[in-house]
Design a protein around this motif. Structure first.
Motif, PDB file in Angstrom:
ATOM      1  N   MET A  40       0.883  -1.158   0.046  1.00  0.00           N
ATOM      2  CA  MET A  40       0.063  -0.070   0.221  1.00  0.00           C
ATOM      3  C   MET A  40       0.831   1.097   0.133  1.00  0.00           C
ATOM      4  N   CYS A  41       0.643   2.147  -1.023  1.00  0.00           N
ATOM      5  CA  CYS A  41       1.848   3.167  -1.325  1.00  0.00           C
ATOM      6  C   CYS A  41       1.157   4.357   0.096  1.00  0.00           C
ATOM      7  N   THR A  42       2.558   4.592   0.365  1.00  0.00           N
ATOM      8  CA  THR A  42       2.853   5.512   1.538  1.00  0.00           C
ATOM      9  C   THR A  42       3.607   6.696   1.226  1.00  0.00           C
ATOM     10  N   LYS A  43       3.193   7.778   1.461  1.00  0.00           N
ATOM     11  CA  LYS A  43       4.045   8.847   0.714  1.00  0.00           C
ATOM     12  C   LYS A  43       5.129   9.183   1.486  1.00  0.00           C
ATOM     13  N   GLY A  44       6.307   8.949   0.579  1.00  0.00           N
ATOM     14  CA  GLY A  44       7.551   9.321   1.325  1.00  0.00           C
ATOM     15  C   GLY A  44       8.155   8.266   2.210  1.00  0.00           C
ATOM     16  N   ILE A  45       7.624   7.104   2.137  1.00  0.00           N
ATOM     17  CA  ILE A  45       7.974   5.823   2.734  1.00  0.00           C
ATOM     18  C   ILE A  45       7.961   4.762   1.810  1.00  0.00           C
ATOM     19  N   LYS A  46       9.178   4.071   1.807  1.00  0.00           N
ATOM     20  CA  LYS A  46       9.512   3.017   1.010  1.00  0.00           C
ATOM     21  C   LYS A  46       8.313   2.095   0.828  1.00  0.00           C
ATOM     22  N   THR A  47       7.987   1.639  -0.394  1.00  0.00           N
ATOM     23  CA  THR A  47       6.727   0.680  -0.552  1.00  0.00           C
ATOM     24  C   THR A  47       7.325  -0.550  -1.699  1.00  0.00           C
ATOM     25  N   THR A  48       7.665  -1.347  -1.057  1.00  0.00           N
ATOM     26  CA  THR A  48       8.566  -2.589  -1.812  1.00  0.00           C
ATOM     27  C   THR A  48       7.752  -3.693  -2.801  1.00  0.00           C
ATOM     28  N   CYS A  49       6.671  -4.074  -2.092  1.00  0.00           N
ATOM     29  CA  CYS A  49       5.658  -5.244  -2.539  1.00  0.00           C
ATOM     30  C   CYS A  49       6.376  -6.513  -2.442  1.00  0.00           C
ATOM     31  N   GLY A  50       7.550  -6.484  -1.373  1.00  0.00           N
ATOM     32  CA  GLY A  50       8.374  -7.799  -1.240  1.00  0.00           C
ATOM     33  C   GLY A  50       9.087  -8.020  -2.309  1.00  0.00           C
ATOM     34  N   SER A  51       9.411  -7.040  -3.129  1.00  0.00           N
ATOM     35  CA  SER A  51      10.274  -7.490  -4.280  1.00  0.00           C
ATOM     36  C   SER A  51      11.398  -6.551  -4.819  1.00  0.00           C
ATOM     37  N   LYS A  52      12.381  -7.183  -5.270  1.00  0.00           N
ATOM     38  CA  LYS A  52      13.507  -6.501  -5.515  1.00  0.00           C
ATOM     39  C   LYS A  52      13.300  -5.458  -6.843  1.00  0.00           C
ATOM     40  N   MET A  53      12.095  -5.606  -7.620  1.00  0.00           N
ATOM     41  CA  MET A  53      11.713  -4.803  -8.446  1.00  0.00           C
ATOM     42  C   MET A  53      11.347  -3.366  -7.925  1.00  0.00           C
ATOM     43  N   LEU A  54      10.876  -3.369  -6.662  1.00  0.00           N
ATOM     44  CA  LEU A  54      10.540  -2.078  -6.183  1.00  0.00           C
ATOM     45  C   LEU A  54      11.222  -1.856  -4.647  1.00  0.00           C
ATOM     46  N   HIS A  55      12.532  -2.341  -4.668  1.00  0.00           N
ATOM     47  CA  HIS A  55      13.124  -2.326  -3.352  1.00  0.00           C
ATOM     48  C   HIS A  55      13.239  -0.979  -3.067  1.00  0.00           C
ATOM     49  N   ASN A  56      13.572  -0.109  -3.913  1.00  0.00           N
ATOM     50  CA  ASN A  56      13.829   1.465  -3.674  1.00  0.00           C
ATOM     51  C   ASN A  56      12.830   2.521  -4.143  1.00  0.00           C
ATOM     52  N   PHE A  57      11.568   1.976  -4.071  1.00  0.00           N
ATOM     53  CA  PHE A  57      10.310   2.734  -4.620  1.00  0.00           C
ATOM     54  C   PHE A  57       9.749   3.319  -3.594  1.00  0.00           C
TER      55      PHE A  57
ATOM     56  N   ALA B 228      -4.366   7.756  13.497  1.00  0.00           N
ATOM     57  CA  ALA B 228      -3.577   6.368  13.708  1.00  0.00           C
ATOM     58  C   ALA B 228      -2.150   6.774  13.387  1.00  0.00           C
ATOM     59  N   ILE B 229      -1.198   5.911  14.179  1.00  0.00           N
ATOM     60  CA  ILE B 229       0.323   5.932  13.927  1.00  0.00           C
ATOM     61  C   ILE B 229       1.097   4.885  13.119  1.00  0.00           C
ATOM     62  N   ILE B 230       1.387   5.290  12.025  1.00  0.00           N
ATOM     63  CA  ILE B 230       2.077   4.127  11.291  1.00  0.00           C
ATOM     64  C   ILE B 230       3.247   3.689  11.778  1.00  0.00           C
ATOM     65  N   VAL B 231       3.584   2.604  12.210  1.00  0.00           N
ATOM     66  CA  VAL B 231       4.963   2.227  12.784  1.00  0.00           C
ATOM     67  C   VAL B 231       5.798   1.309  11.695  1.00  0.00           C
ATOM     68  N   GLY B 232       5.326   0.967  10.708  1.00  0.00           N
ATOM     69  CA  GLY B 232       6.159   0.394   9.675  1.00  0.00           C
ATOM     70  C   GLY B 232       5.222  -0.350   8.896  1.00  0.00           C
ATOM     71  N   LYS B 233       5.944  -0.863   7.750  1.00  0.00           N
ATOM     72  CA  LYS B 233       5.679  -1.643   6.527  1.00  0.00           C
ATOM     73  C   LYS B 233       5.913  -3.266   6.474  1.00  0.00           C
ATOM     74  N   THR B 234       4.849  -3.833   6.480  1.00  0.00           N
ATOM     75  CA  THR B 234       5.050  -5.374   7.030  1.00  0.00           C
ATOM     76  C   THR B 234       5.518  -6.251   5.411  1.00  0.00           C
ATOM     77  N   ASN B 235       6.349  -7.213   5.998  1.00  0.00           N
ATOM     78  CA  ASN B 235       6.630  -8.330   4.992  1.00  0.00           C
ATOM     79  C   ASN B 235       5.509  -9.144   4.282  1.00  0.00           C
ATOM     80  N   MET B 236       5.785  -9.415   3.060  1.00  0.00           N
ATOM     81  CA  MET B 236       4.609 -10.074   2.468  1.00  0.00           C
ATOM     82  C   MET B 236       5.381 -10.937   1.144  1.00  0.00           C
TER      83      MET B 236
END
Ligand code: GLN
Length: 482
Positions: free
Chosen positions: A82-99, A116-124
């Motif tokens: 799920m896209c988070t502005k300014g926070i890396k969003t990888t989809c668990g993939s090398k393809m988006l590892h720096n997106f 709500a307070i976002i504490v991080g992006k979870t593995n998938m």
């Protein structure tokens, strides 16, 4: 008090009475993440500084007398598709590892508005393809109930984070079971909403006519609270539906009288683990005792669900993933000589083997000459499966089934056998094929102590009935245990 172990509604009450602050809750969750992550690995990215900053702002607002929404000041984890502005969003993939997305997904905007307070992006699993969170480019997540076992997938990071108290609640996404199956493997609650109930704007697409975002929480009340925040019409998603969002909390009465429930025989047939079968049947027994009428029914097209699902999902994925060409965003390789070499190298290196398998399968099923034999046939079967449900809902308010034919399996046990992995979804993919809402709630444990989930399925946009039944079952199962 271990604040990280409380539910959202418990924390809300304490914040409201000013007994605790959001900074205290957020700090407790952060310490827990720091102590558990070396074992569990639920997160790809953590956002502690931003979270603490946000918590301080919330505390100041509360101090000034601002009214609290049920999610104000609550630490939440977000699946990394799920896209988070300014926070890396990888989809668990090398393809988006720096997106790093320049915008927030609809659900993230809603969470921020709710405080709500976002504490991080979870593995998938990579691009949400898998059933065990083992296909992630960032390595597997482990099941907090037993670290030798998978947490399920593809929202395994979110389910493990909630189960390990590394978040108070989380968001997952479900294309064929990816919220419900990890929720059942980790012993937490997970709801897949009706298709169109929650906006997919900013959710990285896997299979667009299947994907839905939904809550993963410690109890049914928290799932209802989170659903209220993320549900509703969004003009930015053309498949989002304009229907009112009910007050889900008002359905949490504990009353089951007069509710008619169908139990489909096909979901208890050959291949189901005996522990799962007996635990789910015991729960159904209890449901009858507390006032619901349960009857056995047949859903004759269930046996075609897995091939039908995998043809359609792979077809949609092959089209959705065509955008990863190394030009617009994500992984790039500058050593190449020309455009064709660039596409080929980037897609070869950037995707893992499960993703490539599906792109090939989907491209094949959609190609001229094979389209009629595979894609079209699968679409027809999708209609028949949906009709099974339409017919059942003429008579019943809900259907109850197991979530998965087996409890969590060992890490590595199914990685070399994709077909075995696909069978993990046999009881969940039908719901996505028909676009229905369904929840997984914990209903017991296997002999070796692994959680088992119960699935409650209702009519489209009848999430309130799901919450009503789930809450009653949760309450009485708790009582039965005591
Ligand atoms: N295991 C299923 C698949 O691999 C479900 C995935 C999901 O729900 N995202 O397609």
């Amino acid at each position: 008090m271990n604040l990280e172990k409380l539910t959202c509604h418990e924390i809300h009450d304490l914040l409201k009475s000013r007994e605790i602050t959001s900074t205290e809750v957020t700090s407790a969750v952060i310490s827990r993440i720091e102590s558990q992550e070396p074992d569990v690995h639920a997160y790809i990215t953590t956002t502690f500084d931003e979270a603490l900053e946000q918590a301080r702002i919330v505390d100041k607002e509360i101090g000034r007398g601002k009214e609290l929404s049920p999610l104000t000041g609550i630490p939440i984890a977000i699946k990394d598709n799920m896209c988070t502005k300014g926070i890396k969003t990888t989809c668990g993939s090398k393809m988006l590892h720096n997106f790093i997305p320049p915008y927030d997904a609809f659900v993230i905007q809603r969470l921020k508005e709710a405080g709500a307070i976002i504490v991080g992006k979870t593995n998938m699993d990579e691009f949400a393809m898998g059933s065990s969170t083992e296909t992630s480019y960032f390595g597997p997540t482990k099941n907090p109930c037993n670290l030798e076992y998978v947490p399920g997938g593809t929202s395994g990071g979110s389910a493990a984070a909630v189960a390990a108290h590394e978040a108070i609640m989380a968001l997952g996404s479900d294309t064929g079971g990816s919220i419900r199956q990890p929720a059942s493997f980790c012993g937490v609650v997970g709801l897949k909403p009706t298709y169109g109930r929650v906006s997919r704007f900013g959710l990285i697409a896997h299979a667009s006519s299947f994907d839905q975002i939904g809550p993963i929480t410690k109890d049914v009340t928290d799932a209802a609270l989170l659903m209220k925040v993320i549900s509703g019409y969004d003009p930015a998603d053309s498949t989002s539906v304009k229907v009112d969002v009910p007050d889900y909390l008002s359905y949490l009465t504990g009353d089951m009288k007069g509710i008619k429930i169908g139990i489909p025989d096909e979901y208890f047939a050959q291949g189901i683990d005996s522990n799962v079968k007996s635990t789910v049947l015991e729960a159904i027994n209890l449901i009858t005792k507390i006032g619901a009428e349960c009857e056995n029914i047949s859903m004759p097209h269930t046996e075609y669900a897995i091939p039908c699902y995998y043809i359609l999902v792979a077809s949609e994925a092959s089209s959705n993933l065509a955008r990863y060409d190394g030009v617009q965003y994500g992984y790039r390789d500058t050593s190449v000589q020309n455009l064709v070499e660039m596409y080929s190298k980037i897609r070869t290196d950037g995707f893992g083997s499960e993703v490539k398998r599906r792109i090939m399968l989907g491209t094949y099923a959609l190609s001229s000459g094979y389209y009629d034999a595979y894609y079209l046939q699968a679409q027809k079967m999708r209609t028949l499966i949906k009709q099974d449900f339409d017919k059942a809902f003429e008579k019943y308010d809900a259907l109850i089934t197991p979530v998965s034919p087996f409890p969590a399996f060992k890490i590595g046990e199914k990685t070399n056998d994709p077909l075995q992995m696909y069978l993990a979804d046999i009881y969940t993919v039908t719901i996505n094929l028909a676009g229905l809402p369904a929840i997984s709630i914990p209903c017991g444990f296997s002999k070796n102590g692994l959680p088992i989930g119960l699935q409650i399925i209702c009519k489209p946009f009848d999430e309130q009935m799901i919450f009503k039944i789930a809450f009653a079952v949760e309450k009485h199962l708790d009582r039965a245990k005591k």
